[in-house]
Design a protein around this motif. Sequence first.
Motif, PDB file in Angstrom:
ATOM      1  N   ASP A  41       0.823  -1.211   0.000  1.00 29.98           N
ATOM      2  CA  ASP A  41       0.000   0.000   0.000  1.00 29.98           C
ATOM      3  C   ASP A  41       0.858   1.262   0.000  1.00 29.98           C
ATOM      4  O   ASP A  41       0.344   2.368   0.134  1.00 29.98           O
ATOM      5  CB  ASP A  41      -0.914   0.021   1.229  1.00 29.98           C
ATOM      6  N   ASP A  42       2.176   1.090  -0.174  1.00 25.49           N
ATOM      7  CA  ASP A  42       3.098   2.230  -0.120  1.00 25.49           C
ATOM      8  C   ASP A  42       3.318   2.882  -1.470  1.00 25.49           C
ATOM      9  O   ASP A  42       3.965   3.934  -1.561  1.00 25.49           O
ATOM     10  CB  ASP A  42       4.446   1.779   0.452  1.00 25.49           C
ATOM     11  N   ALA A  43       2.838   2.272  -2.540  1.00 23.30           N
ATOM     12  CA  ALA A  43       2.950   2.837  -3.881  1.00 23.30           C
ATOM     13  C   ALA A  43       1.935   2.136  -4.762  1.00 23.30           C
ATOM     14  O   ALA A  43       1.379   1.090  -4.397  1.00 23.30           O
ATOM     15  CB  ALA A  43       4.363   2.666  -4.437  1.00 23.30           C
ATOM     16  N   GLU A  44       1.680   2.716  -5.932  1.00 23.95           N
ATOM     17  CA  GLU A  44       0.670   2.171  -6.834  1.00 23.95           C
ATOM     18  C   GLU A  44       1.321   1.697  -8.129  1.00 23.95           C
ATOM     19  O   GLU A  44       2.148   2.408  -8.717  1.00 23.95           O
ATOM     20  CB  GLU A  44      -0.397   3.224  -7.142  1.00 23.95           C
ATOM     21  N   PHE A  45       0.931   0.510  -8.555  1.00 24.07           N
ATOM     22  CA  PHE A  45       1.395   0.005  -9.847  1.00 24.07           C
ATOM     23  C   PHE A  45       0.432   0.475 -10.923  1.00 24.07           C
ATOM     24  O   PHE A  45      -0.783   0.328 -10.802  1.00 24.07           O
ATOM     25  CB  PHE A  45       1.464  -1.520  -9.849  1.00 24.07           C
ATOM     26  N   ALA A  46       0.978   1.056 -11.998  1.00 20.44           N
ATOM     27  CA  ALA A  46       0.148   1.593 -13.070  1.00 20.44           C
ATOM     28  C   ALA A  46       0.866   1.432 -14.402  1.00 20.44           C
ATOM     29  O   ALA A  46       2.085   1.259 -14.459  1.00 20.44           O
ATOM     30  CB  ALA A  46      -0.162   3.067 -12.820  1.00 20.44           C
ATOM     31  N   ARG A  47       0.097   1.492 -15.456  1.00 11.83           N
ATOM     32  CA  ARG A  47       0.674   1.557 -16.796  1.00 11.83           C
ATOM     33  C   ARG A  47       1.029   3.005 -17.104  1.00 11.83           C
ATOM     34  O   ARG A  47       0.564   3.940 -16.436  1.00 11.83           O
ATOM     35  CB  ARG A  47      -0.309   1.032 -17.837  1.00 11.83           C
TER      36      ARG A  47
ATOM     37  N   PHE B 294       6.603   2.758 -10.354  1.00 15.91           N
ATOM     38  CA  PHE B 294       5.456   2.921  -9.461  1.00 15.91           C
ATOM     39  C   PHE B 294       5.156   4.410  -9.277  1.00 15.91           C
ATOM     40  O   PHE B 294       6.049   5.268  -9.358  1.00 15.91           O
ATOM     41  CB  PHE B 294       5.728   2.260  -8.117  1.00 15.91           C
ATOM     42  N   ILE B 295       3.909   4.718  -8.997  1.00 15.14           N
ATOM     43  CA  ILE B 295       3.478   6.115  -8.851  1.00 15.14           C
ATOM     44  C   ILE B 295       2.860   6.319  -7.475  1.00 15.14           C
ATOM     45  O   ILE B 295       2.532   5.366  -6.760  1.00 15.14           O
ATOM     46  CB  ILE B 295       2.472   6.515  -9.956  1.00 15.14           C
ATOM     47  N   ASN B 296       2.726   7.612  -7.112  1.00 16.43           N
ATOM     48  CA  ASN B 296       2.108   7.998  -5.835  1.00 16.43           C
ATOM     49  C   ASN B 296       2.744   7.265  -4.655  1.00 16.43           C
ATOM     50  O   ASN B 296       2.047   6.775  -3.749  1.00 16.43           O
ATOM     51  CB  ASN B 296       0.593   7.742  -5.873  1.00 16.43           C
ATOM     52  N   ALA B 297       4.077   7.184  -4.687  1.00 14.12           N
ATOM     53  CA  ALA B 297       4.804   6.441  -3.643  1.00 14.12           C
ATOM     54  C   ALA B 297       4.890   7.260  -2.359  1.00 14.12           C
ATOM     55  O   ALA B 297       5.081   8.478  -2.379  1.00 14.12           O
ATOM     56  CB  ALA B 297       6.197   6.094  -4.139  1.00 14.12           C
ATOM     57  N   LYS B 298       4.779   6.573  -1.227  1.00 16.21           N
ATOM     58  CA  LYS B 298       4.959   7.202   0.068  1.00 16.21           C
ATOM     59  C   LYS B 298       6.446   7.364   0.358  1.00 16.21           C
ATOM     60  O   LYS B 298       7.277   6.637  -0.191  1.00 16.21           O
ATOM     61  CB  LYS B 298       4.308   6.355   1.163  1.00 16.21           C
ATOM     62  N   PRO B 299       6.813   8.326   1.221  1.00 18.45           N
ATOM     63  CA  PRO B 299       8.233   8.476   1.596  1.00 18.45           C
ATOM     64  C   PRO B 299       8.787   7.172   2.165  1.00 18.45           C
ATOM     65  O   PRO B 299       8.131   6.497   2.965  1.00 18.45           O
ATOM     66  CB  PRO B 299       8.193   9.576   2.658  1.00 18.45           C
ATOM     67  N   GLY B 300       9.984   6.813   1.730  1.00 18.86           N
ATOM     68  CA  GLY B 300      10.616   5.604   2.214  1.00 18.86           C
ATOM     69  C   GLY B 300      10.235   4.341   1.466  1.00 18.86           C
ATOM     70  O   GLY B 300      10.721   3.252   1.792  1.00 18.86           O
ATOM     71  N   PHE B 301       9.376   4.467   0.453  1.00 17.08           N
ATOM     72  CA  PHE B 301       8.976   3.280  -0.308  1.00 17.08           C
ATOM     73  C   PHE B 301      10.183   2.655  -0.998  1.00 17.08           C
ATOM     74  O   PHE B 301      11.026   3.343  -1.558  1.00 17.08           O
ATOM     75  CB  PHE B 301       7.928   3.644  -1.363  1.00 17.08           C
TER      76      PHE B 301
END
Length: 401
Positions: A46-52, A379-386
Motif C-alpha cells: 500500500d506504499d505505492a501504486e502500480f500503473a501503466r 510505481f506512482i504515488n509512492a509514500k516516503p521511504g517506499f
Amino acid sequence: MKLIPYLALLALPLAISSAYAADPTDGPTVTISGFGTAALTRSNTDDAEFARVGQLAGVKSSAKTGVDSNFGIQATAKMNDWLSLTGQGLVSKHITDEYGAELSWAFAKFKASDKLSIRVGRMGLPVYMISDYLNVGYSNTYLRPPVEMYSQVNLQNVDGIDAIYQTSFGESTLTSQVAFGKSETKGNGNAYTVKFTTIAGINLVLENGPFTARFGHITTKFNVDDSASLNAVVGGLRKYGFQSAADSLKIHDNKASFTSLGLGVDWKNWIVQSEYGVRKSESLSLPDTTSWYTMLGYRVGKFTPYYHHASVKQDSPRTVAGLPTTGPLAALTAGANTFASLASIQTSNSIGLRWDFSKSADLKLQLDRFSPESGPGTFINAKPGFKGPVTVFAAAVDFVF
C-alpha cells in the motif's frame, strides 16, 4: 463512470455499417471489428501504486479493474480498390482515474500500388515492435507489455502522414514505413501538456519464416510550457544566476529520439520476443535511458507458459551540476535534481500462463516481481521511504470479434 458519450462515440461505426447494410451493392464495404481485456490487478503493498504509463492512479493491495482493462472498436470502410477509411476508438483508464474514450486511429489509406500505401490522418506511431496492436491483449503472449520498455515513449499515435512499402525477395518480406507529423499528450492527469512537433519515424520489419527482425527510430522536438512545478524550478535557477542549469532542465523545442531493435521467433512450440531501446534527449527533465526485455514461451496444446525479464536504467546524470547542496538554495537544488532523476531504474521478472480456451478469447494469469532502485521505479504515488521489491498479480480475459 461517465461512459454514455464515449459508448455513443464507439457505436457510431455500427450505425454506419447498418446504414450501408440496407443495400450492400451501393456504397463502400464496411468492416467492424473489436477487442478488449477484462482484468483484475493487485499488488502486495500500500506504499505505492502500480500503473501503466500515462495512468494517474494505479493499484495497491486491493484488486482493481482499471490498470489492465480496455475496450476498442474499429471500423474500416473500403470505398474502392484504392481508397479506404479507418477509425478506431479506445476506452481505458488514461490521464485521469476514470474510464475515458479516445479516437486512437482516424485515417484515409491510399493504395498507390500493390507494394505502396499512403495513409493520412491519425495513425499508430511505430515506436515499438507491437505498436500496431499494443492495446490488443489477445495478440500478445504476455498479459501486458513490460513497463520498463513500454514506458519510455508516452506516445501511441501521430497526426500526419506515413508511407508503407512492402517487398519480397526469396523467402523474406521487408516492410518499410516512414511517418511524419505531430502529436500531444497530457502529463500527470491534466497538470500539463506535452506537445510533440516535427515527429519523424522509420520502421523496418524483416520477416523470414518463423523469424521477425525490426529496427525503429523516431525523432521529435517537444515542449512543456505549462508545468507549474518545472517553471518554478527553472525560473528560480534563472533568478539566482544559474542560467546553464536552467537551460539544461527547460523543455522548449528540445530534440529527443528513441531507437529500438526487436527480434521475434515463433518456431514450432517455442516463442521468443526481445526488444532493446535507447532514449536520448536534450533536456535533463527527460533523462536518457536504456531499456530492454526478453520473453520466452512454450506452447503445450492450448496452454502457453511464459517468462520474461525486463530492465531500464538512466544514462544521463541524476543531479544537475554546479548547484549548491547546502545553504538557503539547497531546496532549489533538490527540486532541480528531482527533475533530473525522473527516469525509472528498475528490473523485473515475470511468469505467466496463457490459456486459449476459445478461438477468439484467452485467459491469462501473470505474476510480476518488480525491483525498483534509486527511487520508486515505474510505481506512482509512492509514500516516503517506499522501496521494493513488489509483487503484482493480474488475471485477464482477452477477446476479439
